[in-house]
Write a protein that holds these residues in place. Structure first.
Motif, PDB file in Angstrom:
ATOM      1  N   TRP A 114      49.804  46.319  44.190  1.00 38.35           N
ATOM      2  CA  TRP A 114      49.241  46.261  42.844  1.00 38.35           C
ATOM      3  C   TRP A 114      47.719  46.172  42.943  1.00 38.35           C
ATOM      4  CZ3 TRP A 114      52.056  45.610  38.101  1.00 38.35           C
ATOM      5  CH2 TRP A 114      53.440  45.606  38.260  1.00 38.35           C
ATOM      6  N   GLY A 115      47.020  46.747  41.964  1.00 37.22           N
ATOM      7  CA  GLY A 115      45.564  46.659  41.899  1.00 37.22           C
ATOM      8  C   GLY A 115      45.143  45.759  40.747  1.00 37.22           C
ATOM      9  N   TRP A 116      44.202  44.843  41.010  1.00 40.95           N
ATOM     10  CA  TRP A 116      43.617  43.986  39.960  1.00 40.95           C
ATOM     11  C   TRP A 116      42.509  44.813  39.328  1.00 40.95           C
ATOM     12  CZ3 TRP A 116      44.859  40.084  37.122  1.00 40.95           C
ATOM     13  CH2 TRP A 116      43.904  39.321  36.464  1.00 40.95           C
ATOM     14  N   CYS A 117      42.688  45.207  38.062  1.00 41.38           N
ATOM     15  CA  CYS A 117      41.834  46.223  37.438  1.00 41.38           C
ATOM     16  C   CYS A 117      41.292  45.783  36.085  1.00 41.38           C
ATOM     17  CB  CYS A 117      42.636  47.503  37.226  1.00 41.38           C
ATOM     18  SG  CYS A 117      43.303  48.240  38.721  1.00 41.38           S
ATOM     19  N   GLN A 118      40.306  46.549  35.653  1.00 41.31           N
ATOM     20  CA  GLN A 118      39.741  46.401  34.311  1.00 41.31           C
ATOM     21  C   GLN A 118      39.497  47.803  33.776  1.00 41.31           C
ATOM     22  OE1 GLN A 118      35.837  44.568  34.196  1.00 41.31           O
ATOM     23  NE2 GLN A 118      36.192  43.859  32.125  1.00 41.31           N
ATOM     24  N   CYS A 119      40.010  48.073  32.564  1.00 42.22           N
ATOM     25  CA  CYS A 119      39.745  49.363  31.922  1.00 42.22           C
ATOM     26  C   CYS A 119      38.276  49.431  31.536  1.00 42.22           C
ATOM     27  CB  CYS A 119      40.612  49.537  30.672  1.00 42.22           C
ATOM     28  SG  CYS A 119      42.347  49.822  31.007  1.00 42.22           S
ATOM     29  N   ASP A 120      37.642  50.570  31.762  1.00 48.13           N
ATOM     30  CA  ASP A 120      36.245  50.736  31.367  1.00 48.13           C
ATOM     31  C   ASP A 120      36.097  50.496  29.869  1.00 48.13           C
ATOM     32  OD1 ASP A 120      35.768  51.361  33.987  1.00 48.13           O
ATOM     33  OD2 ASP A 120      34.963  53.354  33.603  1.00 48.13           O
ATOM     34  N   GLY A 121      35.112  49.695  29.491  1.00 51.40           N
ATOM     35  CA  GLY A 121      34.842  49.403  28.093  1.00 51.40           C
ATOM     36  C   GLY A 121      35.708  48.305  27.516  1.00 51.40           C
ATOM     37  N   ASP A 122      36.447  47.582  28.366  1.00 50.48           N
ATOM     38  CA  ASP A 122      37.339  46.520  27.899  1.00 50.48           C
ATOM     39  C   ASP A 122      37.111  45.287  28.762  1.00 50.48           C
ATOM     40  OD1 ASP A 122      39.381  45.015  26.804  1.00 50.48           O
ATOM     41  OD2 ASP A 122      40.946  46.489  27.160  1.00 50.48           O
ATOM     42  N   ASP A 123      37.285  44.111  28.189  1.00 51.30           N
ATOM     43  CA  ASP A 123      37.083  42.870  28.943  1.00 51.30           C
ATOM     44  C   ASP A 123      38.343  42.397  29.652  1.00 51.30           C
ATOM     45  OD1 ASP A 123      34.424  42.706  28.161  1.00 51.30           O
ATOM     46  OD2 ASP A 123      34.869  41.489  26.402  1.00 51.30           O
ATOM     47  N   GLU A 124      39.509  42.909  29.254  1.00 51.72           N
ATOM     48  CA  GLU A 124      40.764  42.403  29.816  1.00 51.72           C
ATOM     49  C   GLU A 124      40.953  42.850  31.264  1.00 51.72           C
ATOM     50  OE1 GLU A 124      45.534  42.193  28.861  1.00 51.72           O
ATOM     51  OE2 GLU A 124      44.316  43.641  27.782  1.00 51.72           O
ATOM     52  N   LEU A 125      41.427  41.932  32.078  1.00 50.83           N
ATOM     53  CA  LEU A 125      41.755  42.201  33.475  1.00 50.83           C
ATOM     54  C   LEU A 125      43.250  42.061  33.668  1.00 50.83           C
ATOM     55  CD1 LEU A 125      38.922  40.043  35.004  1.00 50.83           C
ATOM     56  CD2 LEU A 125      39.099  42.506  35.249  1.00 50.83           C
ATOM     57  N   GLY A 126      43.808  42.806  34.613  1.00 53.25           N
ATOM     58  CA  GLY A 126      45.224  42.680  34.900  1.00 53.25           C
ATOM     59  C   GLY A 126      45.646  43.581  36.046  1.00 53.25           C
ATOM     60  N   TRP A 127      46.904  43.454  36.402  1.00 52.97           N
ATOM     61  CA  TRP A 127      47.471  44.197  37.527  1.00 52.97           C
ATOM     62  C   TRP A 127      48.083  45.512  37.056  1.00 52.97           C
ATOM     63  CZ3 TRP A 127      46.388  42.421  42.210  1.00 52.97           C
ATOM     64  CH2 TRP A 127      46.071  41.077  42.365  1.00 52.97           C
ATOM     65  N   ILE A 128      47.852  46.555  37.844  1.00 56.78           N
ATOM     66  CA  ILE A 128      48.460  47.873  37.632  1.00 56.78           C
ATOM     67  C   ILE A 128      49.071  48.291  38.966  1.00 56.78           C
ATOM     68  CG2 ILE A 128      48.040  50.311  37.115  1.00 56.78           C
ATOM     69  CD1 ILE A 128      45.685  49.489  35.387  1.00 56.78           C
ATOM     70  N   PRO A 129      50.301  48.819  38.963  1.00 52.36           N
ATOM     71  CA  PRO A 129      50.885  49.291  40.221  1.00 52.36           C
ATOM     72  C   PRO A 129      49.990  50.365  40.865  1.00 52.36           C
ATOM     73  CG  PRO A 129      52.552  49.260  38.489  1.00 52.36           C
ATOM     74  CD  PRO A 129      51.222  49.016  37.829  1.00 52.36           C
ATOM     75  N   MET A 130      49.747  50.232  42.166  1.00 53.34           N
ATOM     76  CA  MET A 130      48.890  51.194  42.866  1.00 53.34           C
ATOM     77  C   MET A 130      49.434  52.617  42.776  1.00 53.34           C
ATOM     78  SD  MET A 130      46.207  49.698  43.919  1.00 53.34           S
ATOM     79  CE  MET A 130      45.606  51.028  44.951  1.00 53.34           C
ATOM     80  N   GLU A 131      50.746  52.767  42.663  1.00 53.36           N
ATOM     81  CA  GLU A 131      51.330  54.106  42.562  1.00 53.36           C
ATOM     82  C   GLU A 131      50.924  54.801  41.272  1.00 53.36           C
ATOM     83  OE1 GLU A 131      55.694  52.867  40.766  1.00 53.36           O
ATOM     84  OE2 GLU A 131      55.358  52.779  42.914  1.00 53.36           O
ATOM     85  N   ASN A 132      50.406  54.049  40.301  1.00 57.62           N
ATOM     86  CA  ASN A 132      49.962  54.621  39.021  1.00 57.62           C
ATOM     87  C   ASN A 132      48.462  54.900  38.997  1.00 57.62           C
ATOM     88  OD1 ASN A 132      52.577  54.350  38.202  1.00 57.62           O
ATOM     89  ND2 ASN A 132      52.239  52.583  36.909  1.00 57.62           N
TER      90      ASN A 132
END
Length: 68
Positions: free
Chosen positions: A45-63
């Motif tokens: 899983w990757g700990w990510c942040q969408c550009d232009g958004d403050d929220e952080l969270g996990w996204i499966p690396m396969e995605n």
């Protein structure tokens, strides 16, 4: 509190565990073609942040895919 914690950040002491760093199990909602910044990778899983958004969270690396 509910959620999972990766074993790598649990220090086992007898029958108890000590969490060795701050951790959130939040999964990040993202749409196909959203641009995200990945800060960390753990257990597929990757700990990510969408550009232009403050929220952080996990996204499966396969995605996730690298931009050219």
């Amino acid at each position: 509190m509910e959620g999972w914690v990766p074993e790598q950040i649990i220090q086992k002491v007898d029958k108890q565990g000590i969490i060795t760093e701050e951790y959130s199990a939040n999964e990040l909602n993202a749409n196909e073609n959203d641009v995200v910044t990945k800060f960390r990778e753990l257990n597929g899983w990757g700990w990510c942040q969408c550009d232009g958004d403050d929220e952080l969270g996990w996204i499966p690396m396969e995605n996730l895919k690298l931009l050219d």
